[in-house]
Design a protein around this motif. Structure first.
Motif, PDB file in Angstrom:
ATOM      1  N   ARG A  25       0.801  -1.219   0.000  1.00 57.65           N
ATOM      2  CA  ARG A  25       0.000   0.000   0.000  1.00 57.65           C
ATOM      3  C   ARG A  25       0.840   1.277   0.000  1.00 57.65           C
ATOM      4  NH1 ARG A  25      -5.579  -0.963  -0.857  1.00 57.65           N
ATOM      5  NH2 ARG A  25      -6.071  -3.012   0.027  1.00 57.65           N
ATOM      6  N   CYS A  26       2.030   1.229   0.545  1.00 58.58           N
ATOM      7  CA  CYS A  26       2.769   2.468   0.807  1.00 58.58           C
ATOM      8  C   CYS A  26       3.948   2.736  -0.118  1.00 58.58           C
ATOM      9  CB  CYS A  26       3.257   2.483   2.251  1.00 58.58           C
ATOM     10  SG  CYS A  26       1.922   2.569   3.468  1.00 58.58           S
ATOM     11  N   GLU A  27       4.470   1.732  -0.800  1.00 58.24           N
ATOM     12  CA  GLU A  27       5.624   1.974  -1.664  1.00 58.24           C
ATOM     13  C   GLU A  27       5.225   2.815  -2.873  1.00 58.24           C
ATOM     14  OE1 GLU A  27       9.020   1.101  -1.324  1.00 58.24           O
ATOM     15  OE2 GLU A  27       8.295   0.836   0.711  1.00 58.24           O
ATOM     16  N   ARG A  28       6.033   3.806  -3.217  1.00 60.66           N
ATOM     17  CA  ARG A  28       5.734   4.716  -4.322  1.00 60.66           C
ATOM     18  C   ARG A  28       6.336   4.262  -5.644  1.00 60.66           C
ATOM     19  NH1 ARG A  28       7.775   9.224  -4.608  1.00 60.66           N
ATOM     20  NH2 ARG A  28       6.044  10.291  -5.629  1.00 60.66           N
ATOM     21  N   LEU A  29       7.303   3.351  -5.595  1.00 56.12           N
ATOM     22  CA  LEU A  29       7.922   2.863  -6.822  1.00 56.12           C
ATOM     23  C   LEU A  29       8.401   1.442  -6.614  1.00 56.12           C
ATOM     24  CD1 LEU A  29      11.295   2.910  -6.468  1.00 56.12           C
ATOM     25  CD2 LEU A  29      10.864   5.353  -6.490  1.00 56.12           C
ATOM     26  N   GLY A  30       8.644   0.770  -7.724  1.00 54.96           N
ATOM     27  CA  GLY A  30       9.124  -0.598  -7.646  1.00 54.96           C
ATOM     28  C   GLY A  30       9.876  -0.963  -8.905  1.00 54.96           C
ATOM     29  N   SER A  31      10.503  -2.134  -8.900  1.00 50.20           N
ATOM     30  CA  SER A  31      11.233  -2.648 -10.056  1.00 50.20           C
ATOM     31  C   SER A  31      10.417  -3.771 -10.681  1.00 50.20           C
ATOM     32  CB  SER A  31      12.614  -3.167  -9.637  1.00 50.20           C
ATOM     33  OG  SER A  31      13.388  -2.109  -9.096  1.00 50.20           O
ATOM     34  N   LEU A  32       9.964  -3.544 -11.902  1.00 45.09           N
ATOM     35  CA  LEU A  32       9.073  -4.472 -12.599  1.00 45.09           C
ATOM     36  C   LEU A  32       9.891  -5.356 -13.532  1.00 45.09           C
ATOM     37  CD1 LEU A  32       6.066  -5.242 -13.327  1.00 45.09           C
ATOM     38  CD2 LEU A  32       6.326  -3.639 -15.235  1.00 45.09           C
ATOM     39  N   ALA A  33       9.788  -6.674 -13.366  1.00 45.19           N
ATOM     40  CA  ALA A  33      10.493  -7.635 -14.215  1.00 45.19           C
ATOM     41  C   ALA A  33       9.518  -8.262 -15.195  1.00 45.19           C
ATOM     42  CB  ALA A  33      11.156  -8.709 -13.355  1.00 45.19           C
ATOM     43  N   THR A  34       9.868  -8.198 -16.490  1.00 41.79           N
ATOM     44  CA  THR A  34       9.064  -8.795 -17.553  1.00 41.79           C
ATOM     45  C   THR A  34       9.952  -9.726 -18.372  1.00 41.79           C
ATOM     46  OG1 THR A  34       9.539  -6.914 -19.014  1.00 41.79           O
ATOM     47  CG2 THR A  34       7.538  -6.788 -17.664  1.00 41.79           C
ATOM     48  N   VAL A  44      14.115  -5.533 -16.528  1.00 41.01           N
ATOM     49  CA  VAL A  44      13.645  -4.863 -15.318  1.00 41.01           C
ATOM     50  C   VAL A  44      13.486  -3.373 -15.601  1.00 41.01           C
ATOM     51  CG1 VAL A  44      14.073  -4.391 -12.887  1.00 41.01           C
ATOM     52  CG2 VAL A  44      14.786  -6.570 -13.870  1.00 41.01           C
ATOM     53  N   SER A  45      12.345  -2.820 -15.201  1.00 40.26           N
ATOM     54  CA  SER A  45      12.060  -1.400 -15.387  1.00 40.26           C
ATOM     55  C   SER A  45      11.542  -0.816 -14.078  1.00 40.26           C
ATOM     56  CB  SER A  45      10.998  -1.194 -16.473  1.00 40.26           C
ATOM     57  OG  SER A  45      11.383  -1.800 -17.686  1.00 40.26           O
ATOM     58  N   ARG A  46      11.801   0.466 -13.887  1.00 35.64           N
ATOM     59  CA  ARG A  46      11.252   1.159 -12.720  1.00 35.64           C
ATOM     60  C   ARG A  46       9.861   1.675 -13.056  1.00 35.64           C
ATOM     61  NH1 ARG A  46      14.777   5.695  -9.921  1.00 35.64           N
ATOM     62  NH2 ARG A  46      15.725   3.819  -9.027  1.00 35.64           N
ATOM     63  N   VAL A  47       8.915   1.484 -12.122  1.00 38.08           N
ATOM     64  CA  VAL A  47       7.556   1.975 -12.321  1.00 38.08           C
ATOM     65  C   VAL A  47       7.085   2.696 -11.061  1.00 38.08           C
ATOM     66  CG1 VAL A  47       6.842   0.276 -14.059  1.00 38.08           C
ATOM     67  CG2 VAL A  47       6.631  -0.291 -11.625  1.00 38.08           C
ATOM     68  N   SER A  48       6.266   3.732 -11.270  1.00 34.14           N
ATOM     69  CA  SER A  48       5.590   4.404 -10.161  1.00 34.14           C
ATOM     70  C   SER A  48       4.340   3.615  -9.817  1.00 34.14           C
ATOM     71  CB  SER A  48       5.211   5.836 -10.556  1.00 34.14           C
ATOM     72  OG  SER A  48       6.359   6.583 -10.867  1.00 34.14           O
ATOM     73  N   LEU A  49       3.985   3.591  -8.535  1.00 38.53           N
ATOM     74  CA  LEU A  49       2.956   2.660  -8.076  1.00 38.53           C
ATOM     75  C   LEU A  49       1.820   3.327  -7.306  1.00 38.53           C
ATOM     76  CD1 LEU A  49       5.296  -0.144  -6.709  1.00 38.53           C
ATOM     77  CD2 LEU A  49       3.976  -0.216  -8.835  1.00 38.53           C
ATOM     78  N   ALA A  50       0.680   2.690  -7.385  1.00 39.42           N
ATOM     79  CA  ALA A  50      -0.438   2.878  -6.469  1.00 39.42           C
ATOM     80  C   ALA A  50      -1.051   1.482  -6.337  1.00 39.42           C
ATOM     81  CB  ALA A  50      -1.434   3.894  -7.010  1.00 39.42           C
ATOM     82  N   THR A  51      -2.200   1.378  -5.683  1.00 36.01           N
ATOM     83  CA  THR A  51      -2.872   0.082  -5.605  1.00 36.01           C
ATOM     84  C   THR A  51      -4.352   0.247  -5.888  1.00 36.01           C
ATOM     85  OG1 THR A  51      -3.318   0.263  -3.229  1.00 36.01           O
ATOM     86  CG2 THR A  51      -1.286  -0.853  -3.871  1.00 36.01           C
ATOM     87  N   SER A  52      -4.958  -0.830  -6.367  1.00 35.65           N
ATOM     88  CA  SER A  52      -6.409  -0.888  -6.442  1.00 35.65           C
ATOM     89  C   SER A  52      -6.961  -0.929  -5.028  1.00 35.65           C
ATOM     90  CB  SER A  52      -6.852  -2.130  -7.217  1.00 35.65           C
ATOM     91  OG  SER A  52      -6.572  -3.303  -6.449  1.00 35.65           O
ATOM     92  N   MET A  53      -8.269  -0.782  -4.895  1.00 36.59           N
ATOM     93  CA  MET A  53      -8.864  -0.842  -3.563  1.00 36.59           C
ATOM     94  C   MET A  53      -8.580  -2.177  -2.893  1.00 36.59           C
ATOM     95  SD  MET A  53     -12.780   0.002  -2.380  1.00 36.59           S
ATOM     96  CE  MET A  53     -12.510   1.776  -2.544  1.00 36.59           C
ATOM     97  N   GLU A  54      -8.500  -3.241  -3.688  1.00 30.57           N
ATOM     98  CA  GLU A  54      -8.237  -4.558  -3.132  1.00 30.57           C
ATOM     99  C   GLU A  54      -6.776  -4.746  -2.743  1.00 30.57           C
ATOM    100  OE1 GLU A  54     -11.742  -4.256  -5.445  1.00 30.57           O
ATOM    101  OE2 GLU A  54      -9.679  -4.051  -6.159  1.00 30.57           O
ATOM    102  N   GLY A  55      -5.863  -3.985  -3.380  1.00 28.14           N
ATOM    103  CA  GLY A  55      -4.450  -4.078  -3.051  1.00 28.14           C
ATOM    104  C   GLY A  55      -3.560  -4.506  -4.198  1.00 28.14           C
ATOM    105  N   HIS A  56      -4.104  -4.733  -5.396  1.00 32.10           N
ATOM    106  CA  HIS A  56      -3.284  -5.088  -6.551  1.00 32.10           C
ATOM    107  C   HIS A  56      -2.497  -3.863  -7.021  1.00 32.10           C
ATOM    108  CE1 HIS A  56      -5.306  -8.961  -6.918  1.00 32.10           C
ATOM    109  NE2 HIS A  56      -6.475  -8.347  -6.891  1.00 32.10           N
TER     110      HIS A  56
END
Length: 256
Positions: A25-34, A44-56
């Protein structure tokens, strides 16, 4: 008593679940692996993050980026969360979220874009460009390293909330009302219960288990004592928390 898993893994308990949920819920960015199309090599790419209401996790990606095409070809992805602080980076909590990426469209895109921009307001500069899409990582499992000797393997059920459509439908209006009329209460939530420093806090998002408040790049998470059973429980919960926060703040001042 549950048996301790063999090897380095610990038995998942409520404290571990809460730590993982808070990272989500609280992290603002992450490293996305595809997976790179054609070769299968990880990218691996850096992405800015939020979450759905459920937490995805939610993130934006442009069609011009390599990871957009990779996810379109193969939705299997993983996301590394956890910002290292001072000292040994490996002494701090981090978590790998594993699941499948999907593009959100129509009403789901509109609703979750509001949540994303509430957490990442500067992204509004490009979020609505034609080549950008809002993606959701549908969580399947989680690997949490909560610090030295604190490794856990979790399922989606450990970190993801069940849908509450009636709360999702009223969230935008409730957030707007709170920010228009109750900034004093929001500051109390953030500073007394969320561990935030004094500031011009605003409510960003709501969910059945709590709410997120922001000021600048800072995020404060308030977990409810118990998850909401229905959307009708939200207002009484907010009133009760404001009352408790005022009482706690007054007690702290008296002890100084």
């Amino acid at each position: 008593m549950a048996e301790e898993p063999k090897g380095v893994l610990r038995t998942v308990d409520d404290a571990a679940r809460r730590q993982a949920q808070t990272l989500l819920r609280c992290e603002r960015l992450g490293s996305l692996a595809t997976l790179e199309p054609g070769t299968g090599w990880p990218m691996v790419s850096r992405v800015s993050l939020a979450t759905s209401m459920e937490g995805h996790p939610l993130f934006l990606a442009s069609q011009l980026s390599p990871h957009f095409g990779a996810m379109a070809a193969d939705g299997r992805v993983s996301l590394l969360l956890g910002t290292a602080d001072k000292g040994d980076p490996l002494a701090h909590a981090r978590m790998t979220v594993i699941g499948r990426a999907e593009i959100l469209r129509d009403e789901a895109r509109e609703r979750n874009m509001r949540r994303f921009l509430a957490r990442q307001p500067k992204a509004e500069l490009y979020a609505f460009f034609g080549d950008f899409a809002l993606w959701q990582l549908v969580v399947e499992r989680v690997s949490l390293n909560g610090g030295f000797g604190k490794a856990y393997e979790m399922t989606a059920e450990d970190v993801i909330l069940p849908p509450m459509p009636e709360l999702a439908a009223m969230e935008a209006g409730a957030v707007e009302h709170m920010n228009d009329d109750h900034l004093d209460a929001i500051a109390l939530y953030a500073e007394v219960f969320g561990g935030g420093e004094a500031g011009a806090w605003r409510l960003a998002t709501l969910d059945p288990a709590g709410m997120d408040m922001v000021v600048g790049d800072a995020v404060a998470r308030l977990w409810f004592d118990r998850p909401l059973k229905s959307a009708e429980d939200l207002r009484p919960m907010l009133v009760l928390l404001a009352k408790r926060a005022r009482e706690t703040g007054q007690q702290a001042q008296q002890q100084q």
